[in-house]
Scaffold this active site. Structure first.
Site, PDB file in Angstrom:
ATOM      1  N   LYS A  22       0.754  -1.116  -0.081  1.00  0.00           N
ATOM      2  CA  LYS A  22       0.036   0.019  -0.095  1.00  0.00           C
ATOM      3  C   LYS A  22       0.697   1.099  -0.015  1.00  0.00           C
ATOM      4  CE  LYS A  22      -1.797   1.984   3.831  1.00  0.00           C
ATOM      5  NZ  LYS A  22      -1.795   3.193   3.874  1.00  0.00           N
ATOM      6  N   ASN A  23       1.657   1.400   0.973  1.00  0.00           N
ATOM      7  CA  ASN A  23       2.648   2.613   1.178  1.00  0.00           C
ATOM      8  C   ASN A  23       3.543   2.812   0.178  1.00  0.00           C
ATOM      9  OD1 ASN A  23       1.212   2.914   3.450  1.00  0.00           O
ATOM     10  ND2 ASN A  23       2.787   2.706   4.730  1.00  0.00           N
ATOM     11  N   ARG A  92      -4.536  10.132   3.796  1.00  0.00           N
ATOM     12  CA  ARG A  92      -3.244  11.196   4.132  1.00  0.00           C
ATOM     13  C   ARG A  92      -2.421  11.328   2.949  1.00  0.00           C
ATOM     14  NH1 ARG A  92      -0.643  14.679   7.597  1.00  0.00           N
ATOM     15  NH2 ARG A  92       1.643  13.968   7.214  1.00  0.00           N
ATOM     16  N   CYS A 116      -6.449   7.917   8.567  1.00  0.00           N
ATOM     17  CA  CYS A 116      -6.812   7.544   9.888  1.00  0.00           C
ATOM     18  C   CYS A 116      -6.435   8.442  11.205  1.00  0.00           C
ATOM     19  CB  CYS A 116      -5.840   5.994  10.070  1.00  0.00           C
ATOM     20  SG  CYS A 116      -6.878   4.826   9.264  1.00  0.00           S
ATOM     21  N   ARG A 121      -0.738  14.559  12.758  1.00  0.00           N
ATOM     22  CA  ARG A 121      -0.440  14.379  11.435  1.00  0.00           C
ATOM     23  C   ARG A 121      -0.449  15.726  10.450  1.00  0.00           C
ATOM     24  NH1 ARG A 121      -2.702   8.906   8.949  1.00  0.00           N
ATOM     25  NH2 ARG A 121      -0.673   8.657   8.085  1.00  0.00           N
ATOM     26  N   PRO A 122       0.362  16.634  10.856  1.00  0.00           N
ATOM     27  CA  PRO A 122       0.288  17.890  10.192  1.00  0.00           C
ATOM     28  C   PRO A 122       1.164  17.789   8.954  1.00  0.00           C
ATOM     29  CG  PRO A 122       1.740  17.860  12.081  1.00  0.00           C
ATOM     30  CD  PRO A 122       1.056  16.801  12.289  1.00  0.00           C
ATOM     31  N   ILE A 123       1.304  18.735   8.184  1.00  0.00           N
ATOM     32  CA  ILE A 123       2.085  18.762   6.843  1.00  0.00           C
ATOM     33  C   ILE A 123       3.012  19.934   6.855  1.00  0.00           C
ATOM     34  CG2 ILE A 123       0.063  17.484   5.440  1.00  0.00           C
ATOM     35  CD1 ILE A 123      -0.677  20.161   4.179  1.00  0.00           C
ATOM     36  N   ASP A 124       3.280  20.380   8.179  1.00  0.00           N
ATOM     37  CA  ASP A 124       4.184  21.422   8.154  1.00  0.00           C
ATOM     38  C   ASP A 124       5.463  21.080   7.146  1.00  0.00           C
ATOM     39  OD1 ASP A 124       4.424  19.642  10.187  1.00  0.00           O
ATOM     40  OD2 ASP A 124       5.394  21.069  11.466  1.00  0.00           O
ATOM     41  N   LEU A 125       6.078  19.993   7.582  1.00  0.00           N
ATOM     42  CA  LEU A 125       7.260  19.593   7.039  1.00  0.00           C
ATOM     43  C   LEU A 125       7.233  19.581   5.562  1.00  0.00           C
ATOM     44  CD1 LEU A 125       8.614  16.607   9.374  1.00  0.00           C
ATOM     45  CD2 LEU A 125       9.423  18.866   9.356  1.00  0.00           C
ATOM     46  N   ASP A 304       3.688   0.846  12.257  1.00  0.00           N
ATOM     47  CA  ASP A 304       2.540   0.302  11.677  1.00  0.00           C
ATOM     48  C   ASP A 304       2.333  -1.023  11.908  1.00  0.00           C
ATOM     49  OD1 ASP A 304       2.096   2.472  10.168  1.00  0.00           O
ATOM     50  OD2 ASP A 304       2.491   1.820   8.191  1.00  0.00           O
ATOM     51  N   ILE A 326       6.087   7.555  17.214  1.00  0.00           N
ATOM     52  CA  ILE A 326       5.662   8.167  16.000  1.00  0.00           C
ATOM     53  C   ILE A 326       4.328   8.710  15.856  1.00  0.00           C
ATOM     54  CG2 ILE A 326       5.584   7.810  13.448  1.00  0.00           C
ATOM     55  CD1 ILE A 326       8.287   7.168  14.582  1.00  0.00           C
ATOM     56  N   ARG A 397      -9.104  -0.295   3.727  1.00  0.00           N
ATOM     57  CA  ARG A 397      -8.387   0.823   3.027  1.00  0.00           C
ATOM     58  C   ARG A 397      -7.136   0.220   2.772  1.00  0.00           C
ATOM     59  NH1 ARG A 397      -8.639   6.370   6.261  1.00  0.00           N
ATOM     60  NH2 ARG A 397      -7.209   6.606   4.381  1.00  0.00           N
TER      61      ARG A 397
HETATM   62  C1  UD1 Z   1       3.824   7.088   6.384  1.00  0.00           C
HETATM   63  C2  UD1 Z   1       3.044   5.607   5.992  1.00  0.00           C
HETATM   64  C3  UD1 Z   1       2.363   5.465   7.340  1.00  0.00           C
HETATM   65  C4  UD1 Z   1       3.402   5.224   8.392  1.00  0.00           C
HETATM   66  C5  UD1 Z   1       4.000   6.290   8.518  1.00  0.00           C
HETATM   67  C6  UD1 Z   1       5.449   6.282   9.469  1.00  0.00           C
HETATM   68  C7  UD1 Z   1       2.088   5.950   3.668  1.00  0.00           C
HETATM   69  C8  UD1 Z   1       1.117   6.167   2.869  1.00  0.00           C
HETATM   70  N1  UD1 Z   1       1.918   6.065   5.151  1.00  0.00           N
HETATM   71  O1  UD1 Z   1       2.860   8.009   6.618  1.00  0.00           O
HETATM   72  O2  UD1 Z   1       1.665   4.088   7.180  1.00  0.00           O
HETATM   73  O3  UD1 Z   1       2.799   4.921   9.625  1.00  0.00           O
HETATM   74  O4  UD1 Z   1       4.769   6.816   7.272  1.00  0.00           O
HETATM   75  O5  UD1 Z   1       6.352   5.215   9.134  1.00  0.00           O
HETATM   76  O6  UD1 Z   1       3.069   5.613   3.196  1.00  0.00           O
HETATM   77  N2  UD1 Z   1       4.979  14.970  10.901  1.00  0.00           N
HETATM   78  C9  UD1 Z   1       5.001  16.395  10.959  1.00  0.00           C
HETATM   79  N3  UD1 Z   1       4.876  17.305  10.211  1.00  0.00           N
HETATM   80  C10 UD1 Z   1       4.904  16.741   8.821  1.00  0.00           C
HETATM   81  C11 UD1 Z   1       4.925  15.295   8.490  1.00  0.00           C
HETATM   82  C12 UD1 Z   1       5.092  14.388   9.467  1.00  0.00           C
HETATM   83  O7  UD1 Z   1       4.947  16.752  12.340  1.00  0.00           O
HETATM   84  O8  UD1 Z   1       4.737  17.551   7.832  1.00  0.00           O
HETATM   85  C13 UD1 Z   1       5.023  13.964  11.789  1.00  0.00           C
HETATM   86  C14 UD1 Z   1       3.625  13.035  11.959  1.00  0.00           C
HETATM   87  O9  UD1 Z   1       2.761  13.623  12.752  1.00  0.00           O
HETATM   88  C15 UD1 Z   1       4.226  11.744  12.642  1.00  0.00           C
HETATM   89  C16 UD1 Z   1       5.779  11.736  12.115  1.00  0.00           C
HETATM   90  O10 UD1 Z   1       6.093  12.966  11.429  1.00  0.00           O
HETATM   91  O11 UD1 Z   1       4.486  12.099  13.934  1.00  0.00           O
HETATM   92  C17 UD1 Z   1       6.005  10.501  10.991  1.00  0.00           C
HETATM   93  O12 UD1 Z   1       5.054  10.647   9.986  1.00  0.00           O
HETATM   94  P1  UD1 Z   1       5.460  10.596   8.480  1.00  0.00           P
HETATM   95  O13 UD1 Z   1       6.597   9.928   8.249  1.00  0.00           O
HETATM   96  O14 UD1 Z   1       5.417  11.771   7.602  1.00  0.00           O
HETATM   97  O15 UD1 Z   1       4.159   9.477   7.947  1.00  0.00           O
HETATM   98  P2  UD1 Z   1       3.186   9.556   6.980  1.00  0.00           P
HETATM   99  O16 UD1 Z   1       3.976   9.966   5.498  1.00  0.00           O
HETATM  100  O17 UD1 Z   1       2.084  10.435   7.135  1.00  0.00           O
END
Ligand code: UD1
Length: 419
Positions: A22-23, A92, A116, A121-125, A304, A326, A397
């Site tokens: 999936k990922n 997401r 989920c 799960r912000p997108i600031d990064l 996961d 995480i 999903r």
């Molecule tokens: C991906 C995987 C998900 C997995 C996760 C961690 C997919 C589709 N999903 O999710 O199954 O659980 O990696 O291995 O591949 N964060 C921020 N700001 C950001 C982005 C992330 O603070 O802009 C934080 C998140 O809230 C979280 C951590 O960073 O605490 C890890 O998130 P991230 O590695 O980005 O996970 P996803 O890409 O959402």
């Protein structure tokens, strides 16, 4: 509401194939936008998140022909650069499509992604680092609008090795004359799969799987056929299903190296593990031993797999400690499992102490998220009597025919569509 009705207490035996990841599928589907040509993908899992991603591609103008686990995507006719809000909210990883659209059109508009509820799960990064490579961002009350004349050469350092932010930056940087280096990049195997896919189309992505990824822009990409990597989370789930039912399960079509940390923790519980080139066999012990673990980015223990492994430990002889580093809401499923008689103490939001019990009781459960749903199913397989797991939509999903695969191993799982 869809549900699984599970008659538990049966040992699982036999072999089962693992589906495509999936990922890995989601960013690779996004990447098909960039070429403006045809991409043929094999081993694509037939799951809801893939269906939604294909809907997004179609809404942008792509032609999609899907035949079971194969799909042909022709992105030539894509003109639209706005990701529809109703689809954006459904998962997401819709946010990763933004990077691909930027790479091709130098502009994209989107809203905040859904997915989920396992944490903030912000997108600031994603946005902060888009800015660093020259993308201008205007956030208004409706859309996040991104635009640039060109992607700029930069050496960037991620504050955290976010999987999604790494993928988004790789995608955004593929086309042009620039050279972008991402330091403290995520090292997950799915990022290697994305880079392999892009490179097969003619991109120049170096160092995927290490913490420093270099992307040299190219002028264009070409048509491609590609087979998606196996799903390491599904493989882990099926092995834990064998372990929790005191059974013996062999998973085929898997990359054992991708799950080595999970396998080593399974060994610590007393499971016998035999690794072959593309398969792993597990024989459960008479009594599981307790184990402590902490989730960390790859190559550490995957978040996961945490819910399923924690569920396994509820039946170990002794006390285990699990730390989730995480996602802050990833222990929610344990509240449901309390109905089955598990004994846990939450120390803080990040750590739980699990005192193993001798058996789990049948119950009526409600899934809260994708991996939480998988955990409830594993608990139900181990429990005596009939357990209903409601809200299976979450599970669908990310798992392809989990009911059929478990039944193939001797489980008794009935899927009901419900009201
Ligand atoms: C991906 C995987 C998900 C997995 C996760 C961690 C997919 C589709 N999903 O999710 O199954 O659980 O990696 O291995 O591949 N964060 C921020 N700001 C950001 C982005 C992330 O603070 O802009 C934080 C998140 O809230 C979280 C951590 O960073 O605490 C890890 O998130 P991230 O590695 O980005 O996970 P996803 O890409 O959402």
């Amino acid at each position: 509401m869809k549900r699984y009705i599970i008659k538990g207490g049966k040992r699982l035996f036999g072999e089962v194939d693992v589906s495509g990841s999936k990922n890995a599928s989601l960013p690779i589907l996004a990447a098909t936008i960039i070429s403006g040509k045809k991409s043929k993908l094999y081993n694509l899992p037939d799951i809801e998140d893939v269906r939604v991603t294909l809907e997004i591609l179609k809404s942008l103008g792509a032609k999609v022909k899907k035949d079971s686990n194969k799909v042909i995507i022709d992105s030539k006719c894509i003109r639209c650069t706005v990701i529809p809000d109703n689809l954006m909210r459904k998962l997401r990883s819709s946010v990763i499509i933004a990077g691909a659209i930027i790479a091709r059109f130098k502009e994209v508009s989107f809203t905040y992604p859904g997915g989920c509820d396992i944490g903030a799960r912000p997108i600031d990064l994603h946005l902060e680092n888009f800015k660093k490579i020259g993308i201008k961002i205007n956030e208004n009350c409706r859309y996040i609008e991104c635009k640039c004349d060109k992607i700029e050469s930069r050496n960037i350092v991620l504050d955290f090795p976010s999987v999604g932010a790494t993928e988004n930056l790789v995608l955004a940087s593929v086309i042009g004359n620039q050279e972008v280096v991402i330091n403290n990049a995520a090292k997950e195997p799915e990022i290697i799969d994305l880079a392999n896919f892009l490179n097969k189309m003619g991109a120049k992505v170096y160092g995927a799987g290490t913490n420093s990824i270099k992307i040299k822009g190219v002028n264009s990409l070409k048509e491609v056929s590609y087979k998606i990597m196996p799903d390491r989370i599904e493989a882990s789930t099926l092995l834990i299903a064998g372990a929790i039912t005191s059974g013996s399960v062999k998973v085929n079509k898997v990359n054992p190296e991708d799950i080595s940390v999970v396998l080593s923790k399974l060994k610590e519980t007393g499971c016998e593990i035999t690794v072959e080139k593309q398969s792993v066999k597990l024989i459960a012990p008479a009594k599981l031993r307790p184990v402590n673990f902490k989730t960390t980015p790859y190559p550490g223990f995957p978040t996961d797999v945490q819910p399923m492994f924690t569920t396994l430990l509820t039946l170990a002889k002794g006390t285990s400690i699990v730390t989730e580093n995480i996602f802050e809401n990833r222990f929610k499923f344990l509240q449901e499992l309390k109905r089955m008689g598990i004994k846990i103490t939450e120390i803080d939001g990040k750590t739980v102490v699990i005192k193993g019990v001798r058996k789990l009781h049948q119950a009526e459960l409600y899934a809260t998220d994708l991996r939480g749903a998988a955990s409830m199913i594993l608990a139900a397989l181990a429990a005596k009597g009939t357990t209903t797991v409601n809200n299976i939509e979450y599970l669908l999903r990310g798992y392809e025919c989990l009911d059929k695969k478990l039944n193939q191993l001797g489980a008794d799982v009935l899927r009901e569509e419900g009201d």
